[in-house]
Scaffold this motif. Structure first.
Motif, PDB file in Angstrom:
ATOM      1  N   ALA A   1      51.701  59.737 100.364  1.00  0.00           N
ATOM      2  CA  ALA A   1      50.940  59.498  99.133  1.00  0.00           C
ATOM      3  C   ALA A   1      50.484  60.820  98.518  1.00  0.00           C
ATOM      4  O   ALA A   1      50.595  61.019  97.312  1.00  0.00           O
ATOM      5  CB  ALA A   1      49.744  58.599  99.411  1.00  0.00           C
TER       6      ALA A   1
ATOM      7  N   GLY B   1      52.936  62.470  96.401  1.00  0.00           N
ATOM      8  CA  GLY B   1      53.302  61.854  95.133  1.00  0.00           C
ATOM      9  C   GLY B   1      54.004  60.513  95.248  1.00  0.00           C
ATOM     10  O   GLY B   1      54.443  59.970  94.237  1.00  0.00           O
ATOM     11  N   ALA B   2      54.125  59.981  96.459  1.00  0.00           N
ATOM     12  CA  ALA B   2      54.829  58.706  96.614  1.00  0.00           C
ATOM     13  C   ALA B   2      53.902  57.544  96.254  1.00  0.00           C
ATOM     14  O   ALA B   2      52.849  57.383  96.855  1.00  0.00           O
ATOM     15  CB  ALA B   2      55.337  58.546  98.044  1.00  0.00           C
ATOM     16  N   GLY B   3      54.296  56.746  95.263  1.00  0.00           N
ATOM     17  CA  GLY B   3      53.539  55.543  94.912  1.00  0.00           C
ATOM     18  C   GLY B   3      53.727  54.487  95.983  1.00  0.00           C
ATOM     19  O   GLY B   3      54.567  54.663  96.872  1.00  0.00           O
ATOM     20  N   PRO B   4      52.969  53.397  95.921  1.00  0.00           N
ATOM     21  CA  PRO B   4      53.011  52.399  96.992  1.00  0.00           C
ATOM     22  C   PRO B   4      54.420  51.906  97.315  1.00  0.00           C
ATOM     23  O   PRO B   4      54.800  51.804  98.476  1.00  0.00           O
ATOM     24  CB  PRO B   4      52.147  51.257  96.450  1.00  0.00           C
ATOM     25  CG  PRO B   4      51.238  51.910  95.470  1.00  0.00           C
ATOM     26  CD  PRO B   4      51.999  53.065  94.883  1.00  0.00           C
TER      27      PRO B   4
ATOM     28  N   TRP C   1      57.476  53.305  96.614  1.00  0.00           N
ATOM     29  CA  TRP C   1      58.315  54.379  97.133  1.00  0.00           C
ATOM     30  C   TRP C   1      57.902  54.746  98.558  1.00  0.00           C
ATOM     31  O   TRP C   1      58.744  54.999  99.429  1.00  0.00           O
ATOM     32  CB  TRP C   1      58.213  55.586  96.200  1.00  0.00           C
ATOM     33  CG  TRP C   1      59.173  56.690  96.530  1.00  0.00           C
ATOM     34  CD1 TRP C   1      58.857  57.948  96.928  1.00  0.00           C
ATOM     35  CD2 TRP C   1      60.611  56.633  96.487  1.00  0.00           C
ATOM     36  NE1 TRP C   1      60.001  58.680  97.142  1.00  0.00           N
ATOM     37  CE2 TRP C   1      61.088  57.898  96.881  1.00  0.00           C
ATOM     38  CE3 TRP C   1      61.522  55.623  96.158  1.00  0.00           C
ATOM     39  CZ2 TRP C   1      62.436  58.197  96.961  1.00  0.00           C
ATOM     40  CZ3 TRP C   1      62.879  55.921  96.246  1.00  0.00           C
ATOM     41  CH2 TRP C   1      63.316  57.188  96.628  1.00  0.00           C
ATOM     42  N   ASN C   2      56.600  54.767  98.784  1.00  0.00           N
ATOM     43  CA  ASN C   2      56.057  55.044 100.105  1.00  0.00           C
ATOM     44  C   ASN C   2      56.596  54.032 101.123  1.00  0.00           C
ATOM     45  O   ASN C   2      57.080  54.395 102.196  1.00  0.00           O
ATOM     46  CB  ASN C   2      54.526  54.937 100.027  1.00  0.00           C
ATOM     47  CG  ASN C   2      53.837  55.723 101.136  1.00  0.00           C
ATOM     48  OD1 ASN C   2      54.367  55.848 102.214  1.00  0.00           O
ATOM     49  ND2 ASN C   2      52.653  56.222 100.842  1.00  0.00           N
TER      50      ASN C   2
END
Lengths: 232, 368
Positions: A128, A131-134, A136-137
């Motif tokens: 997170a 920069g990973a959104g939920p 993509w994470n």
């Protein structure tokens, strides 16, 4: 080498098809529910939990009967689907997919849930901050790390679906070529005089198929485990 | 500017931290373990949510409980370097580095790899790396996400002394070459003095003091928090001249000039020196017939209340406009014999200085 009769082949092929489709169709739902149960707290979680695990503790015949009265031709859901979309499950192989899927679902969810719970959430925190959104994470960290559990869950579900008997025979009956899976065929042979040889053949096939499934899942899990642990 | 004013309940521990720090250079959050340093950084990163308060970085509000603003961590653009590296085990080194992006216009993938010396590691799996290598990769990974600010939570704490010495120069290089502001959590004063410009002292979930490293480490009332680590003073100097005939470099501070063995640095370089209190000798008159060349006139500004055989004296050797604090440690017997009191004029003789800046690579102790 044992000779398989056309009826045997039909039952084996049907069983494999039903178990494969049941596993693949229920897998996305299994992953979604397992993630929800592993990661979220919400009102009624215990109830959802109980409903998911119900087929595991109920007599399979009861599950099959419940499916019959809801999804059958005259059941509320079944009638609606048949009238509006022309979708019929009763006495079709797709109905067997549903009964097998429902029976195997708790095992699948349990295996996936345990593997998600075992993931170090601090890795998701790190993703997170990078920069990973939920979504993509989940796709790049949670899912790959849960892969061994997902494969184990899918294999368990597949094996369970192959062996499904009670719910299937209750919901979609025992129609050769349509709903007569391997266990149902075996049962049928034991009910007729002189069916012992055929029953033996199907027993052997069941053992071979189950062993193959175990072997494949073991090899897959090992390969993935090695990749995840970062050892070359 | 970094403006933090947050309250957060964590079990039976209450965090109530309020401070502002410049968004340049290195700001150290210093305090004992359990003081709440990591909780502050987690709140900054958005990994935990304060019950009340406000977080603002460079006029951009990241969190404001009253206005209902809570930017999710993936949209804060803060690079976080964790104590335990947190590399993704299912990706190679290269995969980890590229996870958050490929850097910005100023600093691309190749530059980061070169800066951190990662060329030979790119194809390796994370499990095969040493602790120091893992931490370097995690620094690179955070940098390539193109952050506006780096958060470092005791990045050296899990490493042994040799690995620490390996990583510290890289962090110093980030500070000097890249001008990326860094918030650095630590409970080791030697790291803080080497790296930080601004110091925020954290104690029991509260900010005890915030200010420049020089100011806070020379305050006697903060000793219980800053620790008695090698009691001494930190002095900012600027390189003003080279004495070629004797091989000396001249470092100026307000009100004085230090001559140290030749430093190969350009004129105008800002240098931070650390002078241990035990390396300062006091005299009542300007010394003659003595080999020590660095002597500074000053007055006694503070005397530590000690009962033991040693006392610490804070001297002001600067100008009235710009005081420069220097600590001297002498015996209580000497204090009595020299009849020193507050305001007494003294001459401070400095035997050794440690070079803390611009970079620990060039640092070390200089005999004068």
């Amino acid at each position: 080498m044992i000779e398989l009769s056309p009826q045997d082949w039909t039952a084996v092929a049907l069983s494999l098809r039903i178990a494969t489709v049941a596993t693949l169709v229920s897998l996305p739902f299994g992953i979604a529910i397992a993630t929800l149960l592993a990661r979220r707290n919400f009102w009624g979680k215990t109830l959802v939990d109980a409903i998911i695990y119900l087929p595991l503790v109920l007599p399979p015949v009861v599950t099959g009967y419940l499916l019959l009265i809801t999804l059958g031709r005259h059941g509320p859901v079944g009638a609606f689907l048949a009238d509006h979309f022309g979708i019929v499950f009763a006495f079709r192989w797709t109905g067997a997919v549903i009964s097998c899927g429902v029976m195997a679902f708790p095992l699948m969810v349990r295996a996936i849930r345990l593997s998600i719970e075992a993931i170090d959430r601090r890795l998701e925190d790190a993703a997170a901050t990078l920069g990973a959104g939920p979504f993509w994470n989940f796709a790049t960290v949670t899912l790959p790390l849960a892969l061994p559990g997902i494969i184990a869950g899918a294999m368990l579900a597949f094996a369970r679906a192959l062996g499904e008997f009670g719910a299937t025979i209750t919901f979609v009956s025992n129609i050769p070529g349509e709903t007569q899976t391997l266990p149902l065929a075996l049962y049928t042979f034991t009910q007729v005089p002189g069916g012992d040889a055929a029953a033996w053949r199907l027993t052997l096939i069941s053992v071979v198929v189950a062993m193959a499934a175990l072997l494949v899942s073991e090899l897959l899990a090992r390969g993935i485990d090695r990749r995840i642990r970062g050892m070359s | 500017m970094i403006e933090v004013d947050i309250e957060q309940r964590l079990g039976d521990f209450t965090l109530a931290a309020k401070f502002t720090a410049p968004a340049t250079g290195v700001t150290a959050l210093f305090g004992r373990s359990g003081a709440g340093k990591t909780s502050i950084v987690n709140a900054l990163a958005g990994l935990t949510r304060p019950t009340r308060g406000r977080i603002e970085i460079d006029d951009e509000v990241l969190f404001d409980s009253e206005r209902g603003i809570d930017r999710p961590p993936n949209r804060r653009r803060l690079g976080y370097i964790f104590q335990e590296h947190r590399l993704f085990p299912h990706y190679s080194v290269k995969g980890n580095l590229r996870y958050g992006g490929s850097g910005g216009p100023a600093l691309g993938f190749d530059e980061v790899v070169a800066l951190l010396g990662l060329e030979a590691l790119l194809a390796r799996r994370v499990g095969d790396l040493s602790g120091g290598e893992k931490q370097r990769v995690s620094i690179g990974r955070a940098l390539l996400a193109n952050p506006r600010l780096l958060l470092m939570d005791e990045p050296l704490a899990s490493l042994d002394a040799a690995r620490k010495a390996e990583i510290l120069p890289f962090i110093a290089r980030l500070r000097d070459a890249l001008k990326i502001p860094i918030i650095y959590v630590s409970h080791a004063m030697e790291e803080v003095v080497q790296l930080a410009d601004t110091l925020v002292l954290i104690s029991d979930g509260k900010v005890a003091a915030a200010g420049s490293v020089e100011e806070l480490t020379s305050r006697i009332d903060l000793r219980p928090l800053t620790g008695r680590y090698e009691a001494g003073s930190v002095i900012r100097t600027v390189l003003r001249g080279q004495d070629k005939s004797f091989g000396l470099t001249e470092l100026d501070f307000p009100g004085g000039r230090l001559r140290v063995p030749h430093l190969d640095l350009p004129l105008g370089t800002a240098l931070r020196l650390r002078i241990h209190a035990r390396d300062v000798v006091l005299a009542l008159a300007p010394p003659t017939g003595l080999s020590i060349r660095n002597s500074f006139a000053g007055i006694v500004a503070e005397i530590s209340p000690e009962d033991g055989p040693l006392v610490d004296l804070r001297l002001d050797i600067g100008t009235p406009a710009e005081p420069v604090m220097l600590w001297a440690r002498i015996t209580r017997r000497a204090l009595a014999d020299l009849k020193l009191g507050l305001g007494s004029p003294v001459h401070a003789l400095v035997k050794t200085v440690s070079l803390e800046r611009p970079s620990p690579v060039r640092g070390g102790t200089l005999e004068l």
